[in-house]
Design an enzyme around this catalytic site. Structure first.
Site, PDB file in Angstrom:
ATOM      1  N   ARG A 121      -4.402  24.010  -6.863  1.00 30.10           N
ATOM      2  CA  ARG A 121      -3.479  23.071  -6.564  1.00 30.10           C
ATOM      3  C   ARG A 121      -3.095  23.031  -8.159  1.00 30.10           C
ATOM      4  O   ARG A 121      -3.669  22.649  -8.942  1.00 30.10           O
ATOM      5  CB  ARG A 121      -4.127  21.819  -6.025  1.00 30.10           C
ATOM      6  CG  ARG A 121      -3.044  20.444  -6.433  1.00 30.10           C
ATOM      7  CD  ARG A 121      -3.327  19.502  -5.759  1.00 30.10           C
ATOM      8  NE  ARG A 121      -3.202  19.445  -4.344  1.00 30.10           N
ATOM      9  CZ  ARG A 121      -2.736  18.378  -3.517  1.00 30.10           C
ATOM     10  NH1 ARG A 121      -3.338  17.017  -4.065  1.00 30.10           N
ATOM     11  NH2 ARG A 121      -2.535  18.327  -2.154  1.00 30.10           N
TER      12      ARG A 121
ATOM     13  N   CYS B 268       3.017  13.284   5.228  1.00 29.09           N
ATOM     14  CA  CYS B 268       1.499  14.090   4.593  1.00 29.09           C
ATOM     15  C   CYS B 268       0.538  13.049   4.044  1.00 29.09           C
ATOM     16  O   CYS B 268      -0.625  13.548   3.738  1.00 29.09           O
ATOM     17  CB  CYS B 268       2.236  15.375   3.655  1.00 29.09           C
ATOM     18  SG  CYS B 268       2.670  14.607   2.220  1.00 29.09           S
TER      19      CYS B 268
ATOM     20  N   HIS C 263       4.070  23.290  -0.167  1.00 31.63           N
ATOM     21  CA  HIS C 263       2.822  22.769   0.168  1.00 31.63           C
ATOM     22  C   HIS C 263       2.527  23.283   1.683  1.00 31.63           C
ATOM     23  O   HIS C 263       2.436  22.704   2.577  1.00 31.63           O
ATOM     24  CB  HIS C 263       2.740  21.376   0.487  1.00 31.63           C
ATOM     25  CG  HIS C 263       1.534  20.609   0.343  1.00 31.63           C
ATOM     26  ND1 HIS C 263       0.332  21.414   0.514  1.00 31.63           N
ATOM     27  CD2 HIS C 263       1.095  19.236   0.244  1.00 31.63           C
ATOM     28  CE1 HIS C 263      -1.006  20.411   0.357  1.00 31.63           C
ATOM     29  NE2 HIS C 263      -0.297  19.079   0.456  1.00 31.63           N
TER      30      HIS C 263
ATOM     31  N   ARG D 255      -5.486  19.025   8.730  1.00 35.19           N
ATOM     32  CA  ARG D 255      -5.591  19.788   7.637  1.00 35.19           C
ATOM     33  C   ARG D 255      -7.020  20.464   7.441  1.00 35.19           C
ATOM     34  O   ARG D 255      -7.081  21.480   7.290  1.00 35.19           O
ATOM     35  CB  ARG D 255      -5.578  18.724   6.151  1.00 35.19           C
ATOM     36  CG  ARG D 255      -4.454  18.095   6.067  1.00 35.19           C
ATOM     37  CD  ARG D 255      -3.198  18.953   5.611  1.00 35.19           C
ATOM     38  NE  ARG D 255      -3.907  19.799   4.210  1.00 35.19           N
ATOM     39  CZ  ARG D 255      -3.678  19.276   2.920  1.00 35.19           C
ATOM     40  NH1 ARG D 255      -3.298  18.184   2.772  1.00 35.19           N
ATOM     41  NH2 ARG D 255      -4.043  20.228   1.960  1.00 35.19           N
TER      42      ARG D 255
ATOM     43  N   GLN E  20      -0.206  22.038   4.040  1.00 29.21           N
ATOM     44  CA  GLN E  20       0.133  20.764   4.941  1.00 29.21           C
ATOM     45  C   GLN E  20       1.186  21.149   6.086  1.00 29.21           C
ATOM     46  O   GLN E  20       1.036  20.377   7.257  1.00 29.21           O
ATOM     47  CB  GLN E  20       0.903  19.709   3.990  1.00 29.21           C
ATOM     48  CG  GLN E  20       1.293  18.701   4.389  1.00 29.21           C
ATOM     49  CD  GLN E  20       0.185  17.527   4.742  1.00 29.21           C
ATOM     50  OE1 GLN E  20      -0.876  17.242   3.824  1.00 29.21           O
ATOM     51  NE2 GLN E  20       0.074  17.099   5.898  1.00 29.21           N
TER      52      GLN E  20
ATOM     53  N   ASP F 104       8.116  11.837   2.638  1.00 23.14           N
ATOM     54  CA  ASP F 104       7.040  11.893   1.699  1.00 23.14           C
ATOM     55  C   ASP F 104       7.719  10.924   0.832  1.00 23.14           C
ATOM     56  O   ASP F 104       8.589  10.470   0.682  1.00 23.14           O
ATOM     57  CB  ASP F 104       6.996  13.404   1.420  1.00 23.14           C
ATOM     58  CG  ASP F 104       5.922  13.803   0.258  1.00 23.14           C
ATOM     59  OD1 ASP F 104       5.143  12.808   0.185  1.00 23.14           O
ATOM     60  OD2 ASP F 104       5.751  14.763  -0.354  1.00 23.14           O
TER      61      ASP F 104
HETATM   62  N1  NVA Z   1       5.182  15.609  -2.842  1.00 31.48           N
HETATM   63  C1  NVA Z   1       3.822  15.017  -2.867  1.00 31.48           C
HETATM   64  C2  NVA Z   1       2.829  15.505  -1.975  1.00 31.48           C
HETATM   65  C3  NVA Z   1       1.632  14.868  -1.816  1.00 31.48           C
HETATM   66  C4  NVA Z   1       0.525  15.444  -1.138  1.00 31.48           C
HETATM   67  C5  NVA Z   1       3.531  15.584  -4.408  1.00 31.48           C
HETATM   68  O1  NVA Z   1       3.772  16.725  -4.728  1.00 31.48           O
HETATM   69  O2  NVA Z   1       2.920  14.708  -5.047  1.00 31.48           O
HETATM   70  N1   CP Z   2      -1.494  15.454   1.668  1.00 37.33           N
HETATM   71  C1   CP Z   2      -2.122  15.978   0.581  1.00 37.33           C
HETATM   72  O1   CP Z   2      -2.183  16.995   0.522  1.00 37.33           O
HETATM   73  O2   CP Z   2      -3.025  14.948   0.243  1.00 37.33           O
HETATM   74  P1   CP Z   2      -3.975  14.864  -1.263  1.00 37.33           P
HETATM   75  O3   CP Z   2      -2.885  15.105  -2.194  1.00 37.33           O
HETATM   76  O4   CP Z   2      -4.664  13.707  -1.051  1.00 37.33           O
HETATM   77  O5   CP Z   2      -4.616  16.125  -1.051  1.00 37.33           O
END
Ligand code: NVA
Ligand code: CP
Length: 303
Positions: free
Chosen positions: A103, A261, A130, A289, A133, A221
């Site tokens: 990540r 998500c 993502h 997930r 997800q 989101d």
């Molecule tokens: N769009 C959000 C998703 C988090 C799971 C982010 O990138 O922070």
């Molecule tokens: N939805 C998601 O990826 O959550 P986290 O940021 O908690 O991993």
């Protein structure tokens, strides 16, 4: 089939549907207590440059349930955080681990990591995509609705990593996707262009009501993603009217489902009452997930 899971568009509809089906099979096995140790003795290295609750826990628990082990690495505590090149980190981790989940910020960094890593690499979120997800999301819709590929989906809010992955999914799975973003916050133009070239049924608007009208699936989101915290106040002003609330849900199909998500900013991009209300499938989505990522890991890593 590629060796990695970096972007949905690298995968065929047939292979993605197989992963969703395997996710459902593994979910059933886990619920009934039937062992399914498809990755016995294997190790997943998990490299995080951003925070996480769901991704970290679901991958780690998933590896345990598959008979393997997961190793959590916060990049700040690794030599990568002190400037060791990605390609060196990738080459070294491949020699210890059987798969890597990463990540980070840039999609190019994940691609560079995968190019230098001879074991499978899974994208656990970048600024661009993502994919895990959206696989969990599609599995969840398919559990709640028949013909999940023929429904009308809408995306309300920021044209972010989730929106980009949903646009990829629309091109592959063939469903209609309405995308409502404020002006200047559209999804990535390359993602849109590629999806349109592939014949995706995409409708773009700046009006959330237009996108929600008659939709079967509503999705949103946060307005400021990880790395955009400094823009939070400005975005809160720009995104006024883009909240999924009961008023917006009433415009959608009466049997519609609502997704997020998570983590959510309650009463910002989505109202508390919608998260807790009868249309919400948000916590099933979070659970899936675990199941779909077990299927992704088994597909990529099983020997
Ligand atoms: N769009 C959000 C998703 C988090 C799971 C982010 O990138 O922070
Ligand atoms: N939805 C998601 O990826 O959550 P986290 O940021 O908690 O991993």
């Amino acid at each position: 089939m590629t060796k990695d899971f970096l972007c949905l568009s690298d995968w065929s509809l047939e292979d993605l549907e197989k992963i969703i089906a395997l996710g459902k099979e593994l979910k059933a096995k886990q619920k009934e207590g039937t062992p399914h140790k498809l990755l016995e003795g294997q190790t997943l290295g998990m490299l995080f440059e951003k925070s996480s609750t769901r991704t970290r826990v679901s991958f780690e628990v998933g590896m345990f349930q598959l008979g393997g082990h997961a190793l959590f690495l916060a990049s700040g505590n690794t030599q990568m955080g002190r400037g060791e090149p990605i390609k060196d980190t990738a080459r070294v981790m491949a020699r210890y681990c059987d798969g890597i989940m990463i990540r980070t910020y840039s999609q190019q960094a994940v691609e560079e990591f995968a190019e230098n890593c001879f074991v499978p690499v899974i994208n656990g979120l970048t600024d661009m995509y993502h994919p895990c997800q959206v696989m969990a999301d599609l599995m969840t819709v398919s559990e709640h609705k028949e013909n999940y590929k023929e429904l009308k989906y809408c995306w309300i809010g920021d044209g972010n990593n989730m929106a980009n992955s949903w646009i990829n999914a629309a091109a592959i799975f063939g469903f209609e996707l309405r995308v409502a973003t404020p002006k200047g916050y559209e999804a990535h133009p390359d993602v849109i262009a590629r999806a349109e070239k592939a014949g995706a049924k995409l409708i773009f608007t700046n009006d959330p009501k237009e996108a929600a009208a008659g939709s079967d699936v509503l999705n949103t989101d946060v307005w400021a993603s990880m790395g955009q915290e400094a823009e939070q106040a400005e975005r809160e002003k720009t995104f006024v009217g883009f909240q999924i609330n009961n008023e917006l849900v009433k415009l959608a199909d009466p049997e519609c489902v609502v997704m997020h998500c998570l983590p959510a900013h309650r009463d910002e991009e989505i109202s508390d009452e919608v998260i807790e209300g009868p249309h919400s499938i948000i916590f099933d989505e979070a659970e899936n997930r675990l199941h779909v990522q077990k299927a992704i890991m088994a597909t990529l890593m099983a020997r």
